[in-house]
Design an enzyme around this catalytic site. Structure first.
Site, PDB file in Angstrom:
ATOM      1  N   CYS A   1       0.861  -1.184   0.000  1.00 20.41           N
ATOM      2  CA  CYS A   1       0.000   0.000   0.000  1.00 20.41           C
ATOM      3  C   CYS A   1       0.900   1.237   0.000  1.00 20.41           C
ATOM      4  O   CYS A   1       2.054   1.186   0.454  1.00 20.41           O
ATOM      5  CB  CYS A   1      -0.885  -0.026   1.247  1.00 20.41           C
ATOM      6  SG  CYS A   1      -1.807   1.488   1.574  1.00 20.41           S
ATOM      7  N   HIS A   2       0.383   2.347  -0.503  1.00 17.96           N
ATOM      8  CA  HIS A   2       1.173   3.581  -0.555  1.00 17.96           C
ATOM      9  C   HIS A   2       1.660   4.002   0.829  1.00 17.96           C
ATOM     10  O   HIS A   2       2.730   4.600   0.975  1.00 17.96           O
ATOM     11  CB  HIS A   2       0.349   4.713  -1.183  1.00 17.96           C
ATOM     12  CG  HIS A   2       1.131   5.968  -1.381  1.00 17.96           C
ATOM     13  ND1 HIS A   2       1.098   6.999  -0.475  1.00 17.96           N
ATOM     14  CD2 HIS A   2       1.998   6.340  -2.354  1.00 17.96           C
ATOM     15  CE1 HIS A   2       1.908   7.968  -0.890  1.00 17.96           C
ATOM     16  NE2 HIS A   2       2.462   7.590  -2.030  1.00 17.96           N
ATOM     17  N   THR A   3       0.903   3.676   1.878  1.00 14.51           N
ATOM     18  CA  THR A   3       1.311   4.040   3.246  1.00 14.51           C
ATOM     19  C   THR A   3       2.622   3.362   3.625  1.00 14.51           C
ATOM     20  O   THR A   3       3.462   3.955   4.312  1.00 14.51           O
ATOM     21  CB  THR A   3       0.193   3.667   4.243  1.00 14.51           C
ATOM     22  OG1 THR A   3      -1.016   4.315   3.834  1.00 14.51           O
ATOM     23  CG2 THR A   3       0.545   4.101   5.657  1.00 14.51           C
TER      24      THR A   3
ATOM     25  N   CYS B   1     -16.027   2.244  20.205  1.00 14.60           N
ATOM     26  CA  CYS B   1     -16.446   0.908  19.756  1.00 14.60           C
ATOM     27  C   CYS B   1     -17.910   0.631  20.104  1.00 14.60           C
ATOM     28  O   CYS B   1     -18.604  -0.078  19.367  1.00 14.60           O
ATOM     29  CB  CYS B   1     -15.540  -0.157  20.357  1.00 14.60           C
ATOM     30  SG  CYS B   1     -13.889  -0.207  19.606  1.00 14.60           S
TER      31      CYS B   1
ATOM     32  N   CYS C   1     -11.528  -2.553  19.974  1.00 17.55           N
ATOM     33  CA  CYS C   1     -11.417  -3.242  21.265  1.00 17.55           C
ATOM     34  C   CYS C   1     -12.772  -3.741  21.743  1.00 17.55           C
ATOM     35  O   CYS C   1     -12.854  -4.632  22.580  1.00 17.55           O
ATOM     36  CB  CYS C   1     -10.788  -2.326  22.308  1.00 17.55           C
ATOM     37  SG  CYS C   1     -11.880  -0.969  22.875  1.00 17.55           S
TER      38      CYS C   1
ATOM     39  N   ARG D   1      -2.556  -2.720  -7.294  1.00 19.92           N
ATOM     40  CA  ARG D   1      -2.091  -3.493  -6.152  1.00 19.92           C
ATOM     41  C   ARG D   1      -1.213  -4.650  -6.628  1.00 19.92           C
ATOM     42  O   ARG D   1      -1.533  -5.326  -7.602  1.00 19.92           O
ATOM     43  CB  ARG D   1      -3.269  -4.069  -5.355  1.00 19.92           C
ATOM     44  CG  ARG D   1      -3.872  -3.075  -4.353  1.00 19.92           C
ATOM     45  CD  ARG D   1      -2.880  -2.798  -3.227  1.00 19.92           C
ATOM     46  NE  ARG D   1      -3.420  -1.924  -2.208  1.00 19.92           N
ATOM     47  CZ  ARG D   1      -3.271  -0.591  -2.212  1.00 19.92           C
ATOM     48  NH1 ARG D   1      -2.643   0.001  -3.213  1.00 19.92           N
ATOM     49  NH2 ARG D   1      -3.750   0.138  -1.222  1.00 19.92           N
TER      50      ARG D   1
ATOM     51  N   CYS E   1     -14.439   0.466  24.347  1.00 17.48           N
ATOM     52  CA  CYS E   1     -14.361   1.918  24.528  1.00 17.48           C
ATOM     53  C   CYS E   1     -15.626   2.603  23.992  1.00 17.48           C
ATOM     54  O   CYS E   1     -16.461   1.979  23.350  1.00 17.48           O
ATOM     55  CB  CYS E   1     -13.120   2.482  23.847  1.00 17.48           C
ATOM     56  SG  CYS E   1     -13.200   2.460  22.034  1.00 17.48           S
TER      57      CYS E   1
ATOM     58  N   CYS F   1      -7.189  -2.611   3.852  1.00 17.00           N
ATOM     59  CA  CYS F   1      -6.811  -1.197   3.987  1.00 17.00           C
ATOM     60  C   CYS F   1      -7.470  -0.350   2.902  1.00 17.00           C
ATOM     61  O   CYS F   1      -8.624   0.036   3.004  1.00 17.00           O
ATOM     62  CB  CYS F   1      -5.296  -1.019   3.971  1.00 17.00           C
ATOM     63  SG  CYS F   1      -4.790   0.713   4.112  1.00 17.00           S
TER      64      CYS F   1
ATOM     65  N   CYS G   1     -11.500   3.529  17.469  1.00 14.94           N
ATOM     66  CA  CYS G   1     -11.215   2.888  18.758  1.00 14.94           C
ATOM     67  C   CYS G   1     -10.170   3.662  19.569  1.00 14.94           C
ATOM     68  O   CYS G   1      -9.107   4.006  19.065  1.00 14.94           O
ATOM     69  CB  CYS G   1     -10.719   1.473  18.500  1.00 14.94           C
ATOM     70  SG  CYS G   1     -10.240   0.565  19.981  1.00 14.94           S
TER      71      CYS G   1
ATOM     72  N   ARG H   1      -6.685   2.658  17.787  1.00 15.42           N
ATOM     73  CA  ARG H   1      -6.686   3.547  16.625  1.00 15.42           C
ATOM     74  C   ARG H   1      -5.288   3.590  16.010  1.00 15.42           C
ATOM     75  O   ARG H   1      -4.287   3.482  16.718  1.00 15.42           O
ATOM     76  CB  ARG H   1      -7.099   4.947  17.069  1.00 15.42           C
ATOM     77  CG  ARG H   1      -7.306   5.938  15.951  1.00 15.42           C
ATOM     78  CD  ARG H   1      -7.679   7.313  16.488  1.00 15.42           C
ATOM     79  NE  ARG H   1      -8.838   7.267  17.377  1.00 15.42           N
ATOM     80  CZ  ARG H   1      -9.404   8.359  17.889  1.00 15.42           C
ATOM     81  NH1 ARG H   1      -8.916   9.555  17.624  1.00 15.42           N
ATOM     82  NH2 ARG H   1     -10.449   8.248  18.679  1.00 15.42           N
TER      83      ARG H   1
ATOM     84  N   HIS I   1       0.870  -3.968   5.881  1.00 16.26           N
ATOM     85  CA  HIS I   1      -0.370  -3.952   6.668  1.00 16.26           C
ATOM     86  C   HIS I   1      -1.601  -4.423   5.899  1.00 16.26           C
ATOM     87  O   HIS I   1      -2.686  -4.420   6.443  1.00 16.26           O
ATOM     88  CB  HIS I   1      -0.613  -2.547   7.241  1.00 16.26           C
ATOM     89  CG  HIS I   1      -0.826  -1.486   6.204  1.00 16.26           C
ATOM     90  ND1 HIS I   1       0.215  -0.970   5.469  1.00 16.26           N
ATOM     91  CD2 HIS I   1      -1.941  -0.870   5.760  1.00 16.26           C
ATOM     92  CE1 HIS I   1      -0.263  -0.066   4.627  1.00 16.26           C
ATOM     93  NE2 HIS I   1      -1.567   0.004   4.772  1.00 16.26           N
ATOM     94  N   GLU I   2      -1.427  -4.850   4.651  1.00 14.80           N
ATOM     95  CA  GLU I   2      -2.531  -5.489   3.924  1.00 14.80           C
ATOM     96  C   GLU I   2      -2.161  -6.956   3.742  1.00 14.80           C
ATOM     97  O   GLU I   2      -1.157  -7.260   3.100  1.00 14.80           O
ATOM     98  CB  GLU I   2      -2.729  -4.844   2.539  1.00 14.80           C
ATOM     99  CG  GLU I   2      -3.311  -3.459   2.564  1.00 14.80           C
ATOM    100  CD  GLU I   2      -3.681  -2.949   1.171  1.00 14.80           C
ATOM    101  OE1 GLU I   2      -4.337  -1.902   1.101  1.00 14.80           O
ATOM    102  OE2 GLU I   2      -3.317  -3.571   0.158  1.00 14.80           O
TER     103      GLU I   2
END
Length: 381
Positions: free
Chosen positions: A48-50, A107, A101, A374, A104, A179, A115, A119, A71-72
């Protein structure tokens, strides 16, 4: 329990040792999951670009290195830590960069997915439970990224950042739903909520923008106007339902005026997916008075500001923001996977490249050159 439960696992991971340098495949040690954690076997991951943004680390990002990015992904639960009750070894899951979670105020809210505990945190390189990393090489810690670190054959993730999905769903396809694609899709379906037959403008035709267009297609929009400075993105965007294209460089007036003229006063909905302040203004000002809704998805610089006339609000235009398409990771992402399984959502067209884990740097090259949408990274073979 698996034969490796409770033990340190040695496996391969692609380590980012320093900013902007090629990732290096290393043997890492992955510690067992602690309280409220799960250890996952990653089968497929995507770039991903992130990931690239924090790997480059040249725009003021916090530089946490050495680090395992990613993260994907699509994964299988290998073992679970103390207190984990809703996951078991063998479950098919998508790790997610933000969490739920379930305890909270956010959530428990029907409208928020932000969250308080889990978060997104781009600076944290350790686990919440004990402020330690679960990765190491020769006793030295290697830091986590977004709580997921999927560029490793095994990773440890907080249970609140893991979505249990249909075991029949092909992980090599649905891994991309953890994502960017869900972010764009949800921005349209959950936040903009275009009605059937409506007009929608999408600013930025990268992966997130194309997913926003896909959402408009699913919702039954009659016109989907793609806005981008890169003309080469226009033809591929047709696959995602985009019916018309506007390149702001082709006009000598603000693009919001161009769109208003095209649509008899403005579009019903717009989704901004670039993070560019000027595009945000255009996206808001191009919606129709009386009922138009603009949704901001792209992430700007934290100090960025933009100006618009208050009369635009008084004339009953609405401006909204969204995070991760307003999806709660554990509660909602399984239903996004079901949209794919029911052939409502077409995921294959987002996947343009595939490489083996040993070739992971090729995925970075594709993204840096702007090639494809992707790239799937196979962890085995």
């Amino acid at each position: 329990m698996s034969s490796t439960a409770g033990q340190v696992i040695r496996c391969k991971a692609a380590v980012a040792w320093e900013a902007g340098k090629p990732l290096v495949i290393e043997e890492v040690e992955v510690a067992p999951p602690q309280k409220m954690e799960v250890r996952l076997k990653i089968l497929y991951t995507s770039l991903c670009h992130t990931d690239v943004y924090f790997w480059e680390a040249n725009k003021g990002q916090n530089t946490v290195f050495p680090r395992i990015l990613g993260h994907e992904a699509g994964a299988i639960v290998e073992s679970i830590g103390e207190g984990v009750t809703d996951l078991a070894p063998g479950d098919h899951v998508l790790p997610v960069f933000t969490g739920e979670c379930k305890e909270c105020a956010h959530c428990k809210s029907a409208v928020s997915n932000m969250c308080s505990l889990l978060r997104i945190n781009t600076d944290r390189g350790v686990m919440i439970h004990d402020e330690k990393s679960r990765f190491s090489i020769k006793g030295k810690p290697i830091y986590h990224f977004l709580g997921t670190s999927t560029f490793s054959e095994y990773t440890v993730v907080h249970v609140g950042c893991v979505a249990k999905i249909n075991p029949l769903a092909p992980l090599e396809k649905v891994c991309v739903l953890s994502c960017g694609i869900s972010t764009g899709l949800g921005a349209t379906l959950n936040v903009a909520k275009p009605e059937k037959g409506s007009t929608v403008a999408v600013f930025g035709l990268g992966a997130v923008g194309l997913a926003a267009a896909e959402g408009a297609r699913i919702a039954g929009a009659s016109r989907i106007i793609g806005v981008d400075l890169n003309a080469s993105r226009f033809l591929p965007a047709k696959k995602f339902g985009v019916t018309e294209f506007v390149n702001p460089k082709d006009y000598n007036k603000p693009v919001q005026e161009v769109i208003a003229e095209m649509t008899n006063g403005g579009v019903d909905r717009s989704i901004e997916c670039t993070g560019n302040v000027d595009a945000m203004i255009s996206a808001f000002e191009c919606v129709h008075d009386g009922w138009g809704v603009a949704v901001l998805v792209g992430v700007p610089h934290k100090d960025a500001v933009f100006k618009t006339r208050p009369i635009n609000f008084l004339n009953e235009r609405t401006l909204k923001g969204t995070f991760f398409g307003n999806y709660k990771p554990r509660s909602d992402i399984p239903s996004v996977v079901e949209k794919y399984m029911n052939k409502e959502l077409e995921v294959e067209k987002f996947i343009t490249h595939e490489v083996s884990f040993s070739e992971i740097n090729k995925a970075f090259d594709y993204m840096l050159k702007g090639e494809g949408i992707r790239c799937i990274i196979r962890m085995e073979g």
